[in-house]
Motif scaffolding. Structure first.
Motif, PDB file in Angstrom:
ATOM      1  N   ALA A   1       0.845  -1.196   0.000  1.00 38.88           N
ATOM      2  CA  ALA A   1       0.000   0.000   0.000  1.00 38.88           C
ATOM      3  C   ALA A   1       0.874   1.236   0.000  1.00 38.88           C
ATOM      4  N   PHE A   2       0.393   2.286  -0.675  1.00 33.77           N
ATOM      5  CA  PHE A   2       1.015   3.601  -0.634  1.00 33.77           C
ATOM      6  C   PHE A   2       0.386   4.420   0.478  1.00 33.77           C
ATOM      7  N   GLY A   3       1.216   5.222   1.147  1.00 32.34           N
ATOM      8  CA  GLY A   3       0.730   6.104   2.187  1.00 32.34           C
ATOM      9  C   GLY A   3       0.284   7.443   1.647  1.00 32.34           C
ATOM     10  N   ARG A   4       0.009   8.357   2.550  1.00 32.71           N
ATOM     11  CA  ARG A   4      -0.509   9.671   2.203  1.00 32.71           C
ATOM     12  C   ARG A   4       0.446  10.396   1.262  1.00 32.71           C
ATOM     13  N   GLU A   5      -0.097  10.934   0.186  1.00 30.73           N
ATOM     14  CA  GLU A   5       0.653  11.680  -0.823  1.00 30.73           C
ATOM     15  C   GLU A   5       1.843  10.877  -1.347  1.00 30.73           C
ATOM     16  N   ASP A   6       1.712   9.554  -1.320  1.00 23.76           N
ATOM     17  CA  ASP A   6       2.739   8.656  -1.850  1.00 23.76           C
ATOM     18  C   ASP A   6       4.096   8.853  -1.179  1.00 23.76           C
ATOM     19  N   SER A   7       4.101   9.303   0.073  1.00 26.56           N
ATOM     20  CA  SER A   7       5.359   9.559   0.771  1.00 26.56           C
ATOM     21  C   SER A   7       5.987   8.300   1.334  1.00 26.56           C
ATOM     22  N   VAL A   8       5.235   7.233   1.408  1.00 28.06           N
ATOM     23  CA  VAL A   8       5.755   5.982   1.952  1.00 28.06           C
ATOM     24  C   VAL A   8       5.070   4.815   1.247  1.00 28.06           C
ATOM     25  N   LEU A   9       5.820   3.760   1.040  1.00 27.74           N
ATOM     26  CA  LEU A   9       5.292   2.507   0.492  1.00 27.74           C
ATOM     27  C   LEU A   9       5.512   1.425   1.528  1.00 27.74           C
ATOM     28  N   ALA A  10       4.472   0.684   1.852  1.00 27.00           N
ATOM     29  CA  ALA A  10       4.559  -0.396   2.834  1.00 27.00           C
ATOM     30  C   ALA A  10       4.300  -1.724   2.149  1.00 27.00           C
ATOM     31  N   GLY A  11       5.073  -2.739   2.502  1.00 21.18           N
ATOM     32  CA  GLY A  11       4.882  -4.077   1.967  1.00 21.18           C
ATOM     33  C   GLY A  11       4.982  -5.106   3.075  1.00 21.18           C
ATOM     34  N   ALA A  12       4.030  -6.041   3.127  1.00 17.58           N
ATOM     35  CA  ALA A  12       4.011  -7.088   4.143  1.00 17.58           C
ATOM     36  C   ALA A  12       4.607  -8.361   3.561  1.00 17.58           C
ATOM     37  N   GLY A  13       5.590  -8.939   4.255  1.00 16.16           N
ATOM     38  CA  GLY A  13       6.256 -10.138   3.782  1.00 16.16           C
ATOM     39  C   GLY A  13       5.553 -11.407   4.215  1.00 16.16           C
ATOM     40  N   TRP A  14       6.212 -12.520   3.958  1.00 11.49           N
ATOM     41  CA  TRP A  14       5.607 -13.835   4.189  1.00 11.49           C
ATOM     42  C   TRP A  14       5.232 -14.069   5.644  1.00 11.49           C
ATOM     43  N   ASP A  15       5.951 -13.437   6.602  1.00 13.18           N
ATOM     44  CA  ASP A  15       5.693 -13.674   8.022  1.00 13.18           C
ATOM     45  C   ASP A  15       4.889 -12.560   8.668  1.00 13.18           C
ATOM     46  N   GLY A  16       4.457 -11.564   7.882  1.00 10.55           N
ATOM     47  CA  GLY A  16       3.686 -10.462   8.441  1.00 10.55           C
ATOM     48  C   GLY A  16       4.512  -9.256   8.817  1.00 10.55           C
TER      49      GLY A  16
ATOM     50  N   GLY B   1      -4.980  10.867   7.848  1.00  7.62           N
ATOM     51  CA  GLY B   1      -4.115  10.875   9.017  1.00  7.62           C
ATOM     52  C   GLY B   1      -2.838  10.087   8.891  1.00  7.62           C
ATOM     53  N   GLY B   2      -2.710   9.243   7.858  1.00  3.42           N
ATOM     54  CA  GLY B   2      -1.500   8.459   7.711  1.00  3.42           C
ATOM     55  C   GLY B   2      -1.452   7.207   8.551  1.00  3.42           C
ATOM     56  N   ARG B   3      -2.535   6.903   9.272  1.00  6.34           N
ATOM     57  CA  ARG B   3      -2.551   5.685  10.079  1.00  6.34           C
ATOM     58  C   ARG B   3      -2.526   4.456   9.170  1.00  6.34           C
ATOM     59  N   LEU B   4      -1.812   3.420   9.605  1.00  6.98           N
ATOM     60  CA  LEU B   4      -1.700   2.194   8.813  1.00  6.98           C
ATOM     61  C   LEU B   4      -2.477   1.067   9.476  1.00  6.98           C
ATOM     62  N   ALA B   5      -3.349   0.418   8.717  1.00  6.56           N
ATOM     63  CA  ALA B   5      -4.026  -0.793   9.162  1.00  6.56           C
ATOM     64  C   ALA B   5      -3.330  -1.980   8.525  1.00  6.56           C
ATOM     65  N   ALA B   6      -2.990  -2.974   9.341  1.00  7.93           N
ATOM     66  CA  ALA B   6      -2.253  -4.136   8.849  1.00  7.93           C
ATOM     67  C   ALA B   6      -2.847  -5.400   9.439  1.00  7.93           C
ATOM     68  N   ALA B   7      -3.178  -6.354   8.563  1.00  8.47           N
ATOM     69  CA  ALA B   7      -3.670  -7.646   9.026  1.00  8.47           C
ATOM     70  C   ALA B   7      -2.502  -8.531   9.436  1.00  8.47           C
ATOM     71  N   SER B   8      -2.744  -9.403  10.390  1.00 10.22           N
ATOM     72  CA  SER B   8      -1.687 -10.247  10.940  1.00 10.22           C
ATOM     73  C   SER B   8      -2.062 -11.719  10.842  1.00 10.22           C
ATOM     74  N   ALA B   9      -1.086 -12.565  11.168  1.00  7.64           N
ATOM     75  CA  ALA B   9      -1.274 -14.008  11.031  1.00  7.64           C
ATOM     76  C   ALA B   9      -2.348 -14.552  11.953  1.00  7.64           C
ATOM     77  N   ASP B  10      -2.686 -13.813  13.018  1.00  6.83           N
ATOM     78  CA  ASP B  10      -3.701 -14.280  13.956  1.00  6.83           C
ATOM     79  C   ASP B  10      -5.097 -13.783  13.603  1.00  6.83           C
ATOM     80  N   GLY B  11      -5.269 -13.180  12.420  1.00  8.73           N
ATOM     81  CA  GLY B  11      -6.577 -12.710  12.007  1.00  8.73           C
ATOM     82  C   GLY B  11      -6.977 -11.372  12.597  1.00  8.73           C
ATOM     83  N   ARG B  12      -6.070 -10.735  13.343  1.00  9.05           N
ATOM     84  CA  ARG B  12      -6.367  -9.429  13.918  1.00  9.05           C
ATOM     85  C   ARG B  12      -5.852  -8.330  12.999  1.00  9.05           C
TER      86      ARG B  12
END
Length: 243
Positions: free
Chosen positions: A47-62, A106-117
């Motif tokens: 996912a890209f963050g606000r105004e494309d200032s950051v790129l986030a990527g989730a790997g195989w382990d979260g 606001g730039g807050r990041l939501a990220a899913a995890s291996a435990d379904g949270r």
């Protein structure tokens, strides 16, 4: 899962030294199947963050890597959370996805995890998640076996107030207006007969669109949030043959 050579076999087309997503180095004569999975399984969320200032990527382990798209430089890593149980992988892929979504404002990041949270990270001055405080964790949805259900998709409303998560055939929406307290914005959205794998808010935040393996698109009237009872506005069926 990528093709796996057994121990003491050279990996075709790869250098003799592999670097896993955890930063560990391996010598190819001693490569194991698990090493290959760690090294070669692609990102499971981006996912890209606000105004494309950051790129986030989730790997195989979260674990989440952060980069500045303009400079291509790393902004750090959000380590994978410790989990006591793992979510059920969707039968379509056999792998637990780790979708990501940035709040548009606001730039807050939501990220899913291996435990379904779903974990909500605060924004930092660099544009990425703040690592100086633990994230807020939204509870997992439980399946018929009482195991957590993997989150397939995440989205924020346009004003950043409502994060929504699709797990199995159900979509839930939360209200972040009173953080650190978190409340359900309304009743869970149910009606799909298959897994929901994509969700999106309209620009005015009044409609939430959902679609999934049942080959329908549902439009939910969520203008009554918070506390309202969402209703299905329309059910659309895309053209073409059904599987």
């Amino acid at each position: 899962m990528p093709y796996c050579h057994r121990d003491h076999e050279q990996l075709p087309g790869k250098p003799p030294l592999l670097l896993s997503l955890r930063g560990e180095k391996y010598n190819s004569p001693n490569i194991t199947c698990e090493t290959l999975r760690e090294s070669l399984v692609p990102q499971r969320g981006i996912a890209f963050g606000r105004e494309d200032s950051v790129l986030a990527g989730a790997g195989w382990d979260g674990a989440i890597g952060l980069w500045n798209p303009a400079t291509r430089r790393s902004l750090g890593t959000v380590p994978a959370p410790a989990v006591t149980e793992r979510a059920e992988a969707p039968p379509e892929s056999g792998q637990v996805p780790y979708p990501l979504a940035f709040s548009p404002l606001g730039g807050r990041l939501a990220a899913a995890s291996a435990d379904g949270r779903v974990r909500l990270w605060k924004p930092s001055p660099s544009g990425g998640p703040s690592l100086d405080a633990p994230p807020r964790a939204l509870p997992a949805r439980r399946g018929v076996t009482n195991r957590p259900v993997a989150v397939n998709a995440l989205a924020f409303s346009g004003d950043g107030r409502y994060p929504a998560a699709a797990a199995g055939d159900t979509v839930r929406v939360w209200d972040t207006a009173e953080l650190p307290a978190l409340h359900a914005a309304g009743d869970p959205l149910t009606g799909h007969t298959g897994a929901v794998n994509a969700i999106a808010f309209s620009r005015d935040n009044g409609i939430l669109a959902t679609t999934g393996t049942d080959q329908t698109v549902r439009l939910w009237d969520v203008a009554s949030f918070p506390g309202g009872r969402p209703a299905t506005r329309d059910v659309l069926s895309p053209p073409g043959p059904k599987p």
